[in-house]
Design a protein around this motif. Structure first.
Motif, PDB file in Angstrom:
ATOM      1  N   GLY A  53      -3.676  -7.598  -9.983  1.00 29.39           N
ATOM      2  CA  GLY A  53      -4.110  -7.264  -8.635  1.00 29.39           C
ATOM      3  C   GLY A  53      -5.566  -7.493  -8.347  1.00 29.39           C
ATOM      4  N   ILE A  54      -6.380  -7.603  -9.394  1.00 31.48           N
ATOM      5  CA  ILE A  54      -7.805  -7.838  -9.160  1.00 31.48           C
ATOM      6  C   ILE A  54      -8.211  -9.193  -9.735  1.00 31.48           C
ATOM      7  N   ALA A  55      -8.090  -9.356 -11.055  1.00 32.93           N
ATOM      8  CA  ALA A  55      -8.537 -10.604 -11.678  1.00 32.93           C
ATOM      9  C   ALA A  55      -7.810 -11.810 -11.096  1.00 32.93           C
ATOM     10  N   SER A  56      -6.501 -11.744 -10.987  1.00 33.84           N
ATOM     11  CA  SER A  56      -5.733 -12.897 -10.521  1.00 33.84           C
ATOM     12  C   SER A  56      -5.942 -13.165  -9.031  1.00 33.84           C
ATOM     13  N   LEU A  57      -5.827 -12.146  -8.219  1.00 34.07           N
ATOM     14  CA  LEU A  57      -5.933 -12.365  -6.774  1.00 34.07           C
ATOM     15  C   LEU A  57      -7.344 -12.756  -6.340  1.00 34.07           C
ATOM     16  N   THR A  58      -8.357 -12.340  -7.094  1.00 37.40           N
ATOM     17  CA  THR A  58      -9.736 -12.705  -6.753  1.00 37.40           C
ATOM     18  C   THR A  58     -10.243 -13.846  -7.610  1.00 37.40           C
ATOM     19  N   GLU A  59      -9.406 -14.310  -8.537  1.00 38.20           N
ATOM     20  CA  GLU A  59      -9.755 -15.379  -9.465  1.00 38.20           C
ATOM     21  C   GLU A  59     -10.980 -15.020 -10.303  1.00 38.20           C
ATOM     22  N   MET A  60     -11.083 -13.730 -10.651  1.00 38.34           N
ATOM     23  CA  MET A  60     -12.133 -13.256 -11.547  1.00 38.34           C
ATOM     24  C   MET A  60     -11.664 -13.423 -12.989  1.00 38.34           C
ATOM     25  N   GLU A  61     -12.589 -13.263 -13.921  1.00 41.87           N
ATOM     26  CA  GLU A  61     -12.249 -13.364 -15.338  1.00 41.87           C
ATOM     27  C   GLU A  61     -11.272 -12.251 -15.715  1.00 41.87           C
ATOM     28  N   ASP A  62     -10.266 -12.601 -16.487  1.00 42.80           N
ATOM     29  CA  ASP A  62      -9.277 -11.640 -16.984  1.00 42.80           C
ATOM     30  C   ASP A  62      -9.774 -11.130 -18.335  1.00 42.80           C
ATOM     31  N   ASN A  63     -10.271  -9.894 -18.358  1.00 37.12           N
ATOM     32  CA  ASN A  63     -10.799  -9.334 -19.605  1.00 37.12           C
ATOM     33  C   ASN A  63      -9.945  -8.174 -20.128  1.00 37.12           C
ATOM     34  N   ARG A  64      -8.682  -8.191 -19.794  1.00 32.56           N
ATOM     35  CA  ARG A  64      -7.771  -7.125 -20.215  1.00 32.56           C
ATOM     36  C   ARG A  64      -7.553  -7.160 -21.731  1.00 32.56           C
ATOM     37  N   ASN A  65      -7.531  -5.968 -22.341  1.00 41.01           N
ATOM     38  CA  ASN A  65      -7.169  -5.829 -23.750  1.00 41.01           C
ATOM     39  C   ASN A  65      -5.920  -4.952 -23.798  1.00 41.01           C
ATOM     40  N   ARG A  66      -4.775  -5.580 -23.678  1.00 38.21           N
ATOM     41  CA  ARG A  66      -3.488  -4.883 -23.546  1.00 38.21           C
ATOM     42  C   ARG A  66      -3.182  -4.015 -24.761  1.00 38.21           C
ATOM     43  N   HIS A  71       0.836  -1.214   0.000  1.00 33.58           N
ATOM     44  CA  HIS A  71       0.000   0.000   0.000  1.00 33.58           C
ATOM     45  C   HIS A  71       0.866   1.257   0.000  1.00 33.58           C
ATOM     46  N   TYR A  72       1.875   1.287   0.864  1.00 28.28           N
ATOM     47  CA  TYR A  72       2.747   2.454   0.961  1.00 28.28           C
ATOM     48  C   TYR A  72       3.419   2.742  -0.380  1.00 28.28           C
ATOM     49  N   ARG A  73       3.985   1.720  -1.006  1.00 27.80           N
ATOM     50  CA  ARG A  73       4.697   1.918  -2.280  1.00 27.80           C
ATOM     51  C   ARG A  73       3.752   2.331  -3.398  1.00 27.80           C
ATOM     52  N   MET A  74       2.556   1.784  -3.422  1.00 26.90           N
ATOM     53  CA  MET A  74       1.588   2.210  -4.441  1.00 26.90           C
ATOM     54  C   MET A  74       1.171   3.660  -4.217  1.00 26.90           C
ATOM     55  N   ASP A  75       0.963   4.042  -2.965  1.00 31.37           N
ATOM     56  CA  ASP A  75       0.613   5.434  -2.653  1.00 31.37           C
ATOM     57  C   ASP A  75       1.749   6.388  -3.028  1.00 31.37           C
ATOM     58  N   GLU A  76       2.995   5.966  -2.781  1.00 31.66           N
ATOM     59  CA  GLU A  76       4.148   6.789  -3.156  1.00 31.66           C
ATOM     60  C   GLU A  76       4.203   6.997  -4.672  1.00 31.66           C
ATOM     61  N   SER A  77       3.991   5.939  -5.421  1.00 36.30           N
ATOM     62  CA  SER A  77       3.983   6.078  -6.880  1.00 36.30           C
ATOM     63  C   SER A  77       2.853   6.998  -7.330  1.00 36.30           C
ATOM     64  N   VAL A  94      -5.941   1.763  -8.280  1.00 35.82           N
ATOM     65  CA  VAL A  94      -5.052   1.511  -7.137  1.00 35.82           C
ATOM     66  C   VAL A  94      -5.873   1.271  -5.871  1.00 35.82           C
ATOM     67  N   THR A  95      -6.913   2.045  -5.662  1.00 37.17           N
ATOM     68  CA  THR A  95      -7.777   1.849  -4.490  1.00 37.17           C
ATOM     69  C   THR A  95      -8.386   0.457  -4.499  1.00 37.17           C
ATOM     70  N   GLU A  96      -8.883   0.023  -5.652  1.00 29.56           N
ATOM     71  CA  GLU A  96      -9.473  -1.313  -5.753  1.00 29.56           C
ATOM     72  C   GLU A  96      -8.430  -2.393  -5.495  1.00 29.56           C
ATOM     73  N   VAL A  97      -7.241  -2.231  -6.058  1.00 31.27           N
ATOM     74  CA  VAL A  97      -6.176  -3.208  -5.861  1.00 31.27           C
ATOM     75  C   VAL A  97      -5.790  -3.276  -4.379  1.00 31.27           C
ATOM     76  N   LYS A  98      -5.682  -2.138  -3.731  1.00 28.33           N
ATOM     77  CA  LYS A  98      -5.339  -2.123  -2.310  1.00 28.33           C
ATOM     78  C   LYS A  98      -6.406  -2.846  -1.487  1.00 28.33           C
ATOM     79  N   GLY A 128      -9.029  12.721 -16.023  1.00 27.71           N
ATOM     80  CA  GLY A 128      -9.669  11.425 -16.224  1.00 27.71           C
ATOM     81  C   GLY A 128      -8.691  10.271 -16.089  1.00 27.71           C
ATOM     82  N   LEU A 129      -7.495  10.437 -16.638  1.00 33.69           N
ATOM     83  CA  LEU A 129      -6.467   9.398 -16.524  1.00 33.69           C
ATOM     84  C   LEU A 129      -6.079   9.177 -15.067  1.00 33.69           C
ATOM     85  N   LEU A 130      -5.857  10.273 -14.358  1.00 29.79           N
ATOM     86  CA  LEU A 130      -5.459  10.170 -12.957  1.00 29.79           C
ATOM     87  C   LEU A 130      -6.569   9.551 -12.119  1.00 29.79           C
ATOM     88  N   LYS A 131      -7.800   9.937 -12.379  1.00 28.81           N
ATOM     89  CA  LYS A 131      -8.943   9.377 -11.642  1.00 28.81           C
ATOM     90  C   LYS A 131      -9.038   7.873 -11.887  1.00 28.81           C
TER      91      LYS A 131
END
Length: 172
Positions: free
Chosen positions: A64-77, A16-22, A100-104, A91-94
């Motif tokens: 951080g979300i799909a893998s750790l919660t074993e949800m469907e991975d719907n990423r379009n890289r 959490h600390y490192r993500m907040d720092e970034s 990050v909040t969801e991942v934490k 909008g990008l920052l939001k």
């Protein structure tokens, strides 16, 4: 408190600390850029700041979300890198802050068993601990790229550690 519980709490707290720092550094970096500069590419082989922010969101959702919660991975890289606009800095920052909040929240709710369980992500096999380490280092890596690009464009320091004596020696 047993050692395993203490280890889990320390891992979560430091992720959490490192993500907040970034995020703090990304806010500063983005604040220096114009809307056009956010989508400007240094050259054809590099990504814009906008692309990197979208990429961070996609990667964090995948690891951080799909893998750790074993949800469907719907990423379009590919879309993360082919997008050339449509989002302003706010909008990008939001979007990144929300991700990050969801991942934490997910990391905080992750059990010891899930931290130790291995799962395939992007063709790699990682434990939940491995995913957390990846999340932190990947966010930090691209934060550095964005900060470098902002410094290069503006020819100024960003003051990430203004007021902090970084020359202090370690105390044991």
């Amino acid at each position: 408190m047993d050692k395993l519980t203490h280890f889990q709490e320390e891992l979560i707290a430091h992720c959490h600390y490192r993500m907040d720092e970034s995020l703090r550094m990304l806010r500063i970096s983005l604040s220096t850029l114009t809307e056009d500069e956010v989508w400007q590419k240094p050259n054809a082989s590099l990504n814009s700041v906008g692309n990197l922010v979208l990429h961070l969101c996609g990667n964090m959702r995948q690891y951080g979300i799909a893998s750790l919660t074993e949800m469907e991975d719907n990423r379009n890289r590919d879309i993360e890198f082919s997008t050339t606009g449509g989002y302003d800095k706010t909008g990008l920052l939001k979007q990144l802050e929300t991700t990050v909040t969801e991942v934490k929240q997910v990391i905080s709710a992750t059990t010891v068993e899930r931290f130790l369980q291995k799962q395939k992500v992007q063709g790699f096999e990682f434990s939940g601990i491995g995913n957390c380490i990846h999340l932190v280092e990947h966010l930090s890596y691209h934060t550095g790229q964005i900060a470098f690009w902002a410094k290069l464009l503006k020819n100024k320091q960003l003051g990430f550690y203004a007021g902090v004596d970084l020359n202090k020696k370690n105390v044991t």
